[in-house]
Design a protein around this motif. Sequence first.
Motif, PDB file in Angstrom:
ATOM      1  N   ASP A 183     -26.606 -21.990   9.655  1.00 45.09           N
ATOM      2  CA  ASP A 183     -25.924 -22.861  10.632  1.00 45.09           C
ATOM      3  C   ASP A 183     -24.591 -22.273  11.089  1.00 45.09           C
ATOM      4  O   ASP A 183     -23.564 -22.959  11.122  1.00 45.09           O
ATOM      5  CB  ASP A 183     -25.714 -24.251  10.028  1.00 45.09           C
ATOM      6  N   VAL A 184     -24.606 -20.997  11.456  1.00 41.19           N
ATOM      7  CA  VAL A 184     -23.369 -20.304  11.824  1.00 41.19           C
ATOM      8  C   VAL A 184     -22.917 -20.700  13.227  1.00 41.19           C
ATOM      9  O   VAL A 184     -23.700 -20.718  14.171  1.00 41.19           O
ATOM     10  CB  VAL A 184     -23.566 -18.778  11.744  1.00 41.19           C
ATOM     11  N   ASP A 243     -24.119 -21.344  18.016  1.00 43.35           N
ATOM     12  CA  ASP A 243     -24.166 -22.795  17.790  1.00 43.35           C
ATOM     13  C   ASP A 243     -25.302 -23.131  16.828  1.00 43.35           C
ATOM     14  O   ASP A 243     -26.393 -23.531  17.228  1.00 43.35           O
ATOM     15  CB  ASP A 243     -24.361 -23.510  19.129  1.00 43.35           C
ATOM     16  N   GLY A 244     -25.050 -22.902  15.530  1.00 40.59           N
ATOM     17  CA  GLY A 244     -26.043 -23.256  14.521  1.00 40.59           C
ATOM     18  C   GLY A 244     -27.138 -22.213  14.358  1.00 40.59           C
ATOM     19  O   GLY A 244     -28.325 -22.538  14.408  1.00 40.59           O
ATOM     20  N   VAL A 245     -26.756 -20.949  14.148  1.00 39.78           N
ATOM     21  CA  VAL A 245     -27.741 -19.865  14.038  1.00 39.78           C
ATOM     22  C   VAL A 245     -28.096 -19.609  12.576  1.00 39.78           C
ATOM     23  O   VAL A 245     -27.222 -19.575  11.712  1.00 39.78           O
ATOM     24  CB  VAL A 245     -27.198 -18.569  14.688  1.00 39.78           C
ATOM     25  N   ASN A 246     -29.400 -19.435  12.327  1.00 35.76           N
ATOM     26  CA  ASN A 246     -29.905 -19.129  10.990  1.00 35.76           C
ATOM     27  C   ASN A 246     -30.589 -17.768  10.996  1.00 35.76           C
ATOM     28  O   ASN A 246     -31.218 -17.388  11.986  1.00 35.76           O
ATOM     29  CB  ASN A 246     -30.918 -20.197  10.547  1.00 35.76           C
ATOM     30  N   LEU A 247     -30.480 -17.056   9.874  1.00 33.32           N
ATOM     31  CA  LEU A 247     -31.062 -15.717   9.802  1.00 33.32           C
ATOM     32  C   LEU A 247     -31.263 -15.326   8.350  1.00 33.32           C
ATOM     33  O   LEU A 247     -30.383 -15.547   7.516  1.00 33.32           O
ATOM     34  CB  LEU A 247     -30.118 -14.710  10.487  1.00 33.32           C
ATOM     35  N   ASP A 284     -39.932  -8.854  10.770  1.00 31.03           N
ATOM     36  CA  ASP A 284     -39.576 -10.243  11.055  1.00 31.03           C
ATOM     37  C   ASP A 284     -38.829 -10.296  12.388  1.00 31.03           C
ATOM     38  O   ASP A 284     -38.224  -9.305  12.813  1.00 31.03           O
ATOM     39  CB  ASP A 284     -38.684 -10.817   9.947  1.00 31.03           C
ATOM     40  N   ILE A 285     -38.867 -11.460  13.020  1.00 31.45           N
ATOM     41  CA  ILE A 285     -38.209 -11.644  14.313  1.00 31.45           C
ATOM     42  C   ILE A 285     -37.444 -12.958  14.307  1.00 31.45           C
ATOM     43  O   ILE A 285     -37.938 -13.969  13.794  1.00 31.45           O
ATOM     44  CB  ILE A 285     -39.243 -11.656  15.466  1.00 31.45           C
ATOM     45  N   THR A 286     -36.222 -12.924  14.873  1.00 30.23           N
ATOM     46  CA  THR A 286     -35.468 -14.157  15.136  1.00 30.23           C
ATOM     47  C   THR A 286     -35.108 -14.177  16.617  1.00 30.23           C
ATOM     48  O   THR A 286     -34.667 -13.168  17.170  1.00 30.23           O
ATOM     49  CB  THR A 286     -34.190 -14.222  14.278  1.00 30.23           C
ATOM     50  N   ILE A 287     -35.326 -15.317  17.256  1.00 34.80           N
ATOM     51  CA  ILE A 287     -35.001 -15.483  18.677  1.00 34.80           C
ATOM     52  C   ILE A 287     -33.839 -16.446  18.809  1.00 34.80           C
ATOM     53  O   ILE A 287     -33.843 -17.524  18.189  1.00 34.80           O
ATOM     54  CB  ILE A 287     -36.204 -16.035  19.476  1.00 34.80           C
TER      55      ILE A 287
END
Length: 497
Positions: A3-4, A15-19, A203-206
Amino acid sequence: MRDVVKVFPGVRALDGVNLKLRPGTVHVICGENGAGKSTLMKVINGTHDADEGEMVFKGELIGKRTIEDTIRMGIAMIYQELNPVLEMTIAENIFLGREPKAGLFVDYKAMYSQTQELLDQLKIPYKAKQKMRELSIAGHQLIEIAKAIARNASVIIMDEPSSAIADTEIDVLFNQIFDLKAKGVGILYITHKMEEIFRIADDITIIRDGQWVDSGPAGNYNPEKLVSLMVGREIKNVFPKDLDVEIGEVVLEVKNLTQEKQHGGRFKDISFQLRRGEILGFSGLVGAGRSEVMRAIFGLDPFTSGEVLLEGKKLDIRDTTDAIKHGIAMISEDRKGYGLVLERNVHENISLVNLKKFIRNGLIDDKAIVEEANQMVEMLQIKVANLNVATSTLSGGNQQKVVLAKWLMGDVKVMILDEPTRGIDVGAKSEIHRLMCKFAKEGMAVIMISSELPEILGMSDRIVVMQEGQITGILDRGEMATQESVMKLATHGTKSK
C-alpha cells in the motif's frame, strides 16, 4: 511493497501500490508513461521516501534511507538514462566512490585485477583498462550490471535497459539476466516492449495512474489482456498501417552518398529513393550508420561525395537551415537532447523552428503563435493542461507529439523519424503510428529508423537494411520482408553494389 503512497505537490504519484519480488525471478512492472513505474523504483532505491505504506526486505521492515544505504543493503538500480564517466576506464567506473586502497592511495593493480576477473566471470568481452567511450550503449548497460554485481546486489532494478540497443545486443543483455536469475538475484524490470515481457518475465505487476491494478505469474497474461489493463481500454491495432495509401512519384533521391574517414567515415555508397505517401523503414544493428546517413541528409553532419535530390533537383545542403528551407524535417532519436527545450513551455517549443513565419512589422506575433499551436495540440491530440506548462512535465508520448507539431507548422515534404517510439508506452506508440499514416496519406514522404523489428515490419512500405555503413538490401512489404530476412541482411547480408 504494501500500500505504498508517494505524493508530490498537486500529484498523487503512487496511490496504494503493492509488489512482491521473489529471489531468482524477473518481475516486470508494466504501465503507460506517467503511470508511476519509475517513481516506485525510486522509492525502493531510496531516492524518494514513501509517504504511506511499508517496505519489507528479506523479512525486515525498512524505513527511511539514502541511496547508499540501499546499495549497502544489496539493492542496486540501473537507470534508463545511463551516465558513465566516458573518459574513465571500465574499472574506474565500476569502483567509482569505493576504490580499493593501498594506504592513502588507490590500489589500481587490485582494481584492474578484480574488474577483469568480474568481466571474465560474466563473459563480458571487454578489458578492465578500456575507456567507457570505446563501448556501445549496450556495453554501457553491461558494465552497469557488472557494477551492481560487484556490489553483491541481491536485487537489481533495471529501468528500460533495452530502449537504446538492437536485437542482437538484447540477447547479450538477456543472457546476463538469465545468469543472474540462476544465482538467485531478483530483478525488477521496466519495459514497454511486449516481446521482451513474455520472453523474460516470471511475474508481472500492472500499475495505472499511480494505482496498483493487478499482479500475477506471466502465464496469466497475453499481450491483449496486458495492454487493456495498462491503458484501461482495448487497443486493437498497434501498427495501423493504411495499405490503401497511394504511393506517388519520387520525392527524395539519394545517390552514392559517402562520408570519408576525415568526417567520421560512417557510411559509403548509400543510394535509395523515397516516394510521396511512402513510409520507408531503415533497419540495422546499432552502429550500422542509419542515423548518420539521415544526419548528413538533414545537414547536421558533412558528407564527402554523392548527391541528394528533392523532386528531381540537386540540393546543396550545408546545414540544417538549408534542409528546412527545402522542406526536410528530422526528429532525432534523442528528443530531450535535440528535439525540445524542456524548460520552455509547449507553445514556445512548437514555434521553435518557424518563428520567421510569425514576424509582423519586425515583431513576433505571440497571439498568432498561440492560435496555431492550439490547432496543432488539437490535431495531434496532445494531452496538456494548457500551452504554458513546461514541456518537461509531459509524458514521453506527448513530448514526441510536441516535436512533431514543431515541424508540421512548416511546409514539410520529407519527414525523417529516428526511433520515433523509443521510450514511450504502447498506447502512445499506437497514436504516433496513426499520425505517421495520416502524414503519408496526406502526401508526405516519411523515413522511419527503428531498432524494433515488429515496428519496421508493421509500418514500412519498403525496408532498407544497413550493415557497417552500407545498404545490404531493400525489401518490399509482404512476402520478402520477414524478421528472418531483415536480420540476415543486418548481420551477414551481401552488400549492395
